[in-house]
Design an enzyme around this catalytic site. Structure first.
Site, PDB file in Angstrom:
ATOM      1  N   GLY A 230       0.769  -1.234   0.000  1.00  3.27           N
ATOM      2  CA  GLY A 230       0.000   0.000   0.000  1.00  3.27           C
ATOM      3  C   GLY A 230       0.800   1.284   0.000  1.00  3.27           C
ATOM      4  O   GLY A 230       0.226   2.369   0.171  1.00  3.27           O
ATOM      5  N   HIS A 449      -6.344  -1.544  34.235  1.00  3.37           N
ATOM      6  CA  HIS A 449      -5.306  -1.922  33.273  1.00  3.37           C
ATOM      7  C   HIS A 449      -5.040  -0.785  32.278  1.00  3.37           C
ATOM      8  O   HIS A 449      -3.885  -0.386  32.058  1.00  3.37           O
ATOM      9  CB  HIS A 449      -5.753  -3.189  32.538  1.00  3.37           C
ATOM     10  N   GLU A 450      -6.095  -0.261  31.658  1.00  7.21           N
ATOM     11  CA  GLU A 450      -5.911   0.792  30.650  1.00  7.21           C
ATOM     12  C   GLU A 450      -5.438   2.091  31.290  1.00  7.21           C
ATOM     13  O   GLU A 450      -4.647   2.839  30.690  1.00  7.21           O
ATOM     14  CB  GLU A 450      -7.219   1.023  29.881  1.00  7.21           C
ATOM     15  N   HIS A 453      -1.669   1.886  31.558  1.00  2.00           N
ATOM     16  CA  HIS A 453      -0.998   2.199  30.294  1.00  2.00           C
ATOM     17  C   HIS A 453      -0.943   3.709  30.066  1.00  2.00           C
ATOM     18  O   HIS A 453       0.109   4.268  29.700  1.00  2.00           O
ATOM     19  CB  HIS A 453      -1.760   1.547  29.128  1.00  2.00           C
ATOM     20  N   ASP A 524       0.443  -7.605  25.677  1.00  3.81           N
ATOM     21  CA  ASP A 524       1.430  -6.616  26.114  1.00  3.81           C
ATOM     22  C   ASP A 524       2.776  -7.276  26.390  1.00  3.81           C
ATOM     23  O   ASP A 524       3.835  -6.759  25.998  1.00  3.81           O
ATOM     24  CB  ASP A 524       0.947  -5.895  27.378  1.00  3.81           C
TER      25      ASP A 524
END
Length: 621
Positions: A230, A449-450, A453, A524
């Protein structure tokens, strides 16, 4: 119509059809029935002639054997004709009938009676096989017999002709699309500055070959374009033809394969012959790695592949006396190409077609957005920052998907929010609604968890946090979208370590807040392990100061050395996990606050994360 017929007659298909018609005509003459419907010798008697010529006169009436025996004893038989499975009888009274005699018993009795001097005399004829049906049935049987005979010859000829025609069509189909690009030039290609500069002398050679020949210079016979899917290799090749004002022939590596043995080589010959006839031209072979490498195998398929590669090499070597044809090969798998294709004199030059940078991405997005009713407040620079590492094809998808999102929401224009959603869909997947199946405890773990991050990414400047969500996207239960504000080619050790800590932060946040980790950190850990192994095995960035690169080890010997590299990578991960935990502890308040907001709102903007992690900056603002 007349011209079409002449073209068919002159083609190979016409020759095959003409031969088939001649065979059909010969078969028809050879097997056409005679006037009397027989192919054998007719009997000499008058009764025999009549019975052979008009068997339907006797076929109207069938009697059993007793009637024949009665007529023989009474002397009423005037004539008898014996066929293969019947006896035809004419009586002195003018009656005509036949008796079925499949075993020949009545025929033997009739012959004995005819030879008996004491019996009444009658005419006896030995007849060929006749059909005792009506005239219409007999004519139909004749025609069926002719058709069976004719098709017995015509069908094999037709099948052979069909195979020859399919093989010829398979060969002539390749390279038949010869075009002269109009309105396409290097100016039509956004970005790819290095590639366009490398191809500039090819344009000059195509325009002025004599000037190069006068200096003893030889233009490249082939140019290999390398780049990911692409990135615009096909467009760049067509732009090269448009810039030089020459013909353009496009095909791909898989076109050389065929179901018929030997057709692949014929395709190569036809393709290069077409290129020579249309010189000067660009012969573009996309996905040239489809030719693959030579195989040591001896079966038909592998032998055919080897012959195709050899024929391509022969044709490229033959360009010495055929100036004006440049072969452009495009691939993203250069390691799959045969070594002989890459040597000097064939594909002389390699051109890397790279991904567009942030400025080029903004221009490409403007180009595609110009075809849509876009709102005036669209920030193309922000979109370009969020699409780091995406190819032009992916940017085209984003613009098209934004239009679909706008149509789904009944909007009259494509707004910034629609484009942002399209970018998120491309990078992190569609919203799938799976959050309805999650228990509150699972949602809380996902939020923690998020949030981990996002907090570590912002604190360590591992990238710009654009959005944090606990709504499932694609295959992920939650997503933290982190982008790079500028394109990077070189990555310092500190940046890679920050990226690894950001990946480990989700698991670290679970341990810090919930006292145990979960399986949600599997992806992760996989990415963090890959980066750590690259640091110690490829980049020379291990804590022990090791400089040996695993890339230098042959594959057959890599197993004995990978163990030490894995141990060093694991030690690096443990150290980075400890540093990540320290960052999480320092920003524990921001972590808990962001978790609560995610549970309440499901999505939190990146600017809010910056406020929570750096409250001093918020107060200063």
């Amino acid at each position: 119509m007349k011209q079409f017929v002449l073209r068919v007659v002159k083609s190979r298909l016409g020759v095959v059809l003409l031969a088939g018609l001649l065979l059909l005509a010969g078969a028809g003459v050879a097997f056409w029935p005679g006037q009397d419907g027989t192919r054998g010798r007719l009997p000499d008697s008058a009764a025999g002639h009549a019975m052979s010529a008009t068997p339907e006169e006797w076929g109207r009436h069938q009697r059993d054997g007793s009637a024949l025996l009665e007529d023989l004893r009474a002397g009423r038989v005037a004539a008898a004709g014996i066929t293969g499975d019947a006896v035809m009888v004419s009586t002195t009274g003018g009656d005509r009938y036949f008796v079925v005699d499949s075993r020949g018993a009545f025929a033997q009795l009739v012959v004995q009676r005819a030879q008996d001097p004491a019996a009444a005399r009658f005419e006896l004829a030995m007849l060929p096989q006749v059909t005792l049906d009506s005239a219409a049935d007999r004519d139909l049987a004749r025609w069926l017999d002719v058709l069976r005979t004719v098709f017995g010859v015509a069908l094999p000829v037709a099948l052979i002709g069909l195979v020859v025609w399919m093989m010829r069509r398979d060969v002539t189909s390749i390279g038949k699309l010869v075009e002269k690009p109009q309105g396409v030039s290097f100016a039509s290609v956004i970005g790819a500055g290095e590639a366009k500069a490398a191809l500039s002398d090819v344009v000059q050679f195509l325009n002025e070959p004599a000037r190069f020949a006068a200096l003893g210079a030889r233009a490249p016979r082939g140019v290999l374009m390398l780049g990911g899917p692409g990135v615009g290799k096909t467009l760049l090749a067509k732009a090269l033809a448009g810039e030089a004002g020459v013909n353009f022939i496009a095909t791909n590596g898989s076109e050389f394969t065929s179901k018929f043995y030997g057709v692949g080589v014929a395709k190569v010959k036809e393709l290069f012959a077409t290129a020579r006839r249309n010189a000067p031209c660009i012969l573009f072979i996309d996905e040239i790695d489809g030719l693959s490498k030579r195989s040591p195998g001896a079966n038909a398929a592998e032998s055919e592949g080897n012959r195709i590669i050899n024929q391509v090499l022969v044709e490229m070597d033959g360009f010495a006396a055929n100036e004006g044809v440049i072969v452009i090969g495009a691939t993203n798998l250069a390691d799959n190409l045969d070594e002989a294709l890459l040597r000097e004199g064939r594909f002389d030059r390699r051109v890397d077609v790279k991904l567009p940078d942030v400025r080029d991405r903004a221009d490409i997005l403007r180009l595609y957005a110009a075809k849509l009713p876009v709102a005036e407040d669209v920030d193309y620079d922000q979109l370009a920052r969020m699409t780091t590492g995406l190819a032009p094809a992916a940017l085209a998808y984003i613009a098209n998907h934004a239009a679909l999102v706008a149509a789904r929401k009944d909007a009259s224009t494509v707004a910034m929010e629609h484009l942002m959603e399209a970018v998120e869909t491309n990078r992190i997947g569609e919203k799938n609604g799976a959050q309805r199946a999650l228990a509150p405890a699972e949602l809380h773990r996902i939020a923690v968890h998020e949030a981990g991050h996002a907090v570590v990414a912002a604190a360590l400047h591992a990238g710009k946090v654009e959005k944090v969500t606990i709504l499932p996207r694609g295959g992920a239960l939650g997503v933290t979208l982190v982008t790079q504000e500028e394109d990077r080619v070189l990555y310092p050790k500190s940046f890679i370590e920050a990226r690894i800590q950001m990946l480990l932060a989700g698991r670290g946040a679970e341990l810090l807040v919930l006292d145990e980790a979960s399986s949600g950190a599997a992806q992760d850990l996989q990415e963090a392990s890959r980066l750590a192994l690259d640091m110690v095995g490829r980049f020379g960035l291990s804590a022990e100061g090791g400089l040996f690169s695993l890339a230098a080890v042959p594959a057959q010997h890599a197993g004995s050395l990978i163990g030490d590299a894995v141990q060093q990578a694991n030690a690096l991960l443990v150290d980075l996990q400890a540093r990540c935990d320290q960052v999480l502890s320092t920003h524990l308040h921001a972590l808990k606050t962001l978790t609560a907001e995610l549970l309440a709102q499901e999505e939190v903007d990146g600017s809010r994360v910056e406020e929570l992690v750096f409250p001093a900056l918020r107060r200063a603002a």
